[in-house]
Design an enzyme around this catalytic site. Structure first.
Site, PDB file in Angstrom:
ATOM      1  N   LYS A 178      58.548 -14.815  51.879  1.00 26.38           N
ATOM      2  CA  LYS A 178      59.667 -14.563  52.837  1.00 26.38           C
ATOM      3  C   LYS A 178      60.751 -15.463  52.974  1.00 26.38           C
ATOM      4  CE  LYS A 178      56.648 -11.589  55.702  1.00 26.38           C
ATOM      5  NZ  LYS A 178      56.878 -10.396  55.456  1.00 26.38           N
ATOM      6  N   GLN A 186      58.219 -14.656  60.319  1.00 26.50           N
ATOM      7  CA  GLN A 186      59.556 -14.331  60.434  1.00 26.50           C
ATOM      8  C   GLN A 186      60.384 -15.434  60.862  1.00 26.50           C
ATOM      9  OE1 GLN A 186      60.897 -11.906  58.979  1.00 26.50           O
ATOM     10  NE2 GLN A 186      58.950 -10.480  58.685  1.00 26.50           N
ATOM     11  N   HIS A 205      52.649  -8.004  64.575  1.00 24.37           N
ATOM     12  CA  HIS A 205      52.388  -7.277  63.247  1.00 24.37           C
ATOM     13  C   HIS A 205      50.933  -7.036  63.115  1.00 24.37           C
ATOM     14  CE1 HIS A 205      51.976  -7.175  58.769  1.00 24.37           C
ATOM     15  NE2 HIS A 205      53.306  -7.128  58.727  1.00 24.37           N
TER      16      HIS A 205
HETATM   17  N1  PMP Z   1      53.441 -11.266  60.534  1.00 27.14           N
HETATM   18  C1  PMP Z   1      54.764 -10.966  60.469  1.00 27.14           C
HETATM   19  C2  PMP Z   1      55.491 -10.843  61.828  1.00 27.14           C
HETATM   20  C3  PMP Z   1      55.404 -10.266  59.306  1.00 27.14           C
HETATM   21  O1  PMP Z   1      56.523 -10.010  59.284  1.00 27.14           O
HETATM   22  C4  PMP Z   1      54.615 -10.188  58.307  1.00 27.14           C
HETATM   23  C5  PMP Z   1      55.056  -9.672  57.058  1.00 27.14           C
HETATM   24  N2  PMP Z   1      55.502  -8.377  56.980  1.00 27.14           N
HETATM   25  C6  PMP Z   1      52.988 -10.720  58.456  1.00 27.14           C
HETATM   26  C7  PMP Z   1      52.630 -11.265  59.572  1.00 27.14           C
HETATM   27  C8  PMP Z   1      52.241 -10.634  57.224  1.00 27.14           C
HETATM   28  O2  PMP Z   1      52.582 -11.219  56.100  1.00 27.14           O
HETATM   29  P1  PMP Z   1      52.093 -11.167  54.639  1.00 27.14           P
HETATM   30  O3  PMP Z   1      52.147  -9.940  54.269  1.00 27.14           O
HETATM   31  O4  PMP Z   1      52.958 -12.205  53.800  1.00 27.14           O
HETATM   32  O5  PMP Z   1      50.544 -11.827  54.868  1.00 27.14           O
END
Ligand code: PMP
Length: 408
Positions: A222, A199, A119
């Site tokens: 999440k 995740q 990500h």
């Molecule tokens: N890493 C992963 C694998 C994610 O799925 C996400 C959220 N989509 C994030 C990081 C970022 O999380 P946040 O937006 O809650 O900081």
């Protein structure tokens, strides 16, 4: 499973005249009544700033705020509650590690190893760190079914590697990475391992000590908690030496005109008034998840995928990204339907009450690696049902039929 649905009032609604089927849990989960009530109760009865007051409300708020550290410690099997640092979420946690640990440990010529499936939150902070320090950023390759290529990991992780940063579970491919194996590789070469648990923490039992990670971060939103609260866990040895990044109230011991001493960890990292209601909500979320049992959640989600995957694979023109064996698949399934634009597919599904996400899923280098610009993603949580699975399949088939004169 699945009496839990009734705890989620938001799920009991129609969208576009159809019963809502919420399959965007990888973006954010819905919140059960006990979490909403815990936040409301805090505001109704206990609201006060923490740490600073001697009055009863301040003491009550402080006690609840600090107690959640113990809940989180138990949830991930940290060895001390002091290893639990409150953050805004995964993104902030990863940025803090890069800026605090990374900036003080990396030098020109060092290497940071991540993977093609990260990500942006577990990519851009390392890229920035590499630019600032002159370190090199390297990417572990993937196998054709989306799993990590451990051969590539073995080649890339060397004595030059200072930091390895990997997602525990991909937010796109539905794979769970072999963290312990990667930890062993990293440690063999004197590198630290940062795990993005955004995740995984919501969906499986986490034991940071068994995983062998040095840092583990995740987001509350999440996993049933409110937005704006997350956790950075690190081994004490790292937290003790890492410099704080946010200076101001709360994180100090004493301030003089020309110098300041800081509190010990974790408090030295928590500058300014914290997201107290978020922390309380996270505590209630952990209670809720623990009462069900994380192993049970993982197994149940797998059973949904075992129902769904074979159905999807029967749909001609539909391509699933990630492993095709349900046993290797987390509750995230990304796919494309022929040449249809993922946004058109997601819009058509929404017209049938099914909420999925379409786009690059904050993983543009992964999209480029796989040669696509976007995908549709359905992501499940324990409150989804086998009816939800059927509704998704039916809606995809109807979408295909609707667009049959296009290029499906
Ligand atoms: N890493 C992963 C694998 C994610 O799925 C996400 C959220 N989509 C994030 C990081 C970022 O999380 P946040 O937006 O809650 O900081």
């Amino acid at each position: 499973m699945n009496d839990y649905v009734q705890d989620f009032p938001i799920l009991r609604q129609k969208v576009n005249d159809e019963q809502l089927v919420y399959l965007d849990n990888a973006a954010t989960s819905q919140k059960p009544r006990p979490v909403i009530d815990a936040v409301a109760n805090y505001y109704y009865h206990d609201n006060a700033n923490v740490h600073r007051g001697v009055h009863t409300l301040a003491e009550r708020a402080t006690e609840s705020f600090e107690k959640v550290r113990t809940k989180v410690k138990n949830f991930i099997n940290a060895s001390s509650e002091r290893e639990i640092v409150y953050t805004k979420g995964t993104t902030e946690g990863l940025n803090w590690i890069a800026r605090s640990y990374g900036s003080t440990h990396l030098k020109q010529g060092d290497e940071i190893v991540i993977t093609y499936m990260e990500h942006h939150s577990n990519l851009v902070p390392w890229q920035q760190l590499a630019h600032e320090t002159g370190a090199q950023l390297k990417y572990i390759q993937l196998l054709s079914d989306g799993r990590l290529d451990m051969g590539s990991a073995e080649k890339l992780i060397t004595d030059k590697t200072a930091i390895v940063a990997v997602a525990h579970a991909s937010n796109v491919l539905g794979v769970v990475n072999p963290i312990t194996e990667i930890a062993n590789l990293a440690h063999k070469h004197g590198a630290v391992l940062v795990v993005d648990g955004a995740q995984s923490a919501p969906h499986m039992k986490i034991d940071v000590q068994q995983l062998g990670a040095d840092f583990f971060v995740f987001s509350g939103h999440k996993m049933l908690a409110p937005t704006g609260i997350g956790i950075l866990w690190a081994k004490s040895i790292f937290l003790a030496e890492m410099p704080p990044l946010e200076f101001g109230g709360e994180m100090i011991n004493s301030v003089e005109l020309q110098q300041t001493t800081f509190k010990e960890f974790p408090w030295k990292f928590e500058g300014g008034t914290q997201n107290i209601a978020g922390v309380i909500g996270l505590g209630a979320a952990i209670d809720y998840l623990s009462a069900i049992g994380m192993e049970k959640i993982e197994l149940y989600e797998r059973s949904l995928v075992e129902n769904l995957l074979p159905e999807l694979l029967k749909i001609e023109g539909l391509k699933v990204y990630g492993p095709l064996d349900p046993v290797q698949h987390s509750g995230i399934i990304s796919f494309n339907l022929g040449q249809l634009h993922p946004h058109d597919v997601a819009t058509a599904l929404d017209m049938q009450g099914v909420a999925v996400r379409a786009g690059h899923h904050c993983a543009q280098p992964l999209m480029e690696y796989l040669g696509v610009s976007a995908m549709v993603r359905a992501s499940f949580y324990f409150y989804n049902t086998s009816e939800d699975v059927q509704q998704l399949v039916k809606a995809i088939k109807a979408t295909k039929e609707f667009f049959k004169n296009d290029t499906v």
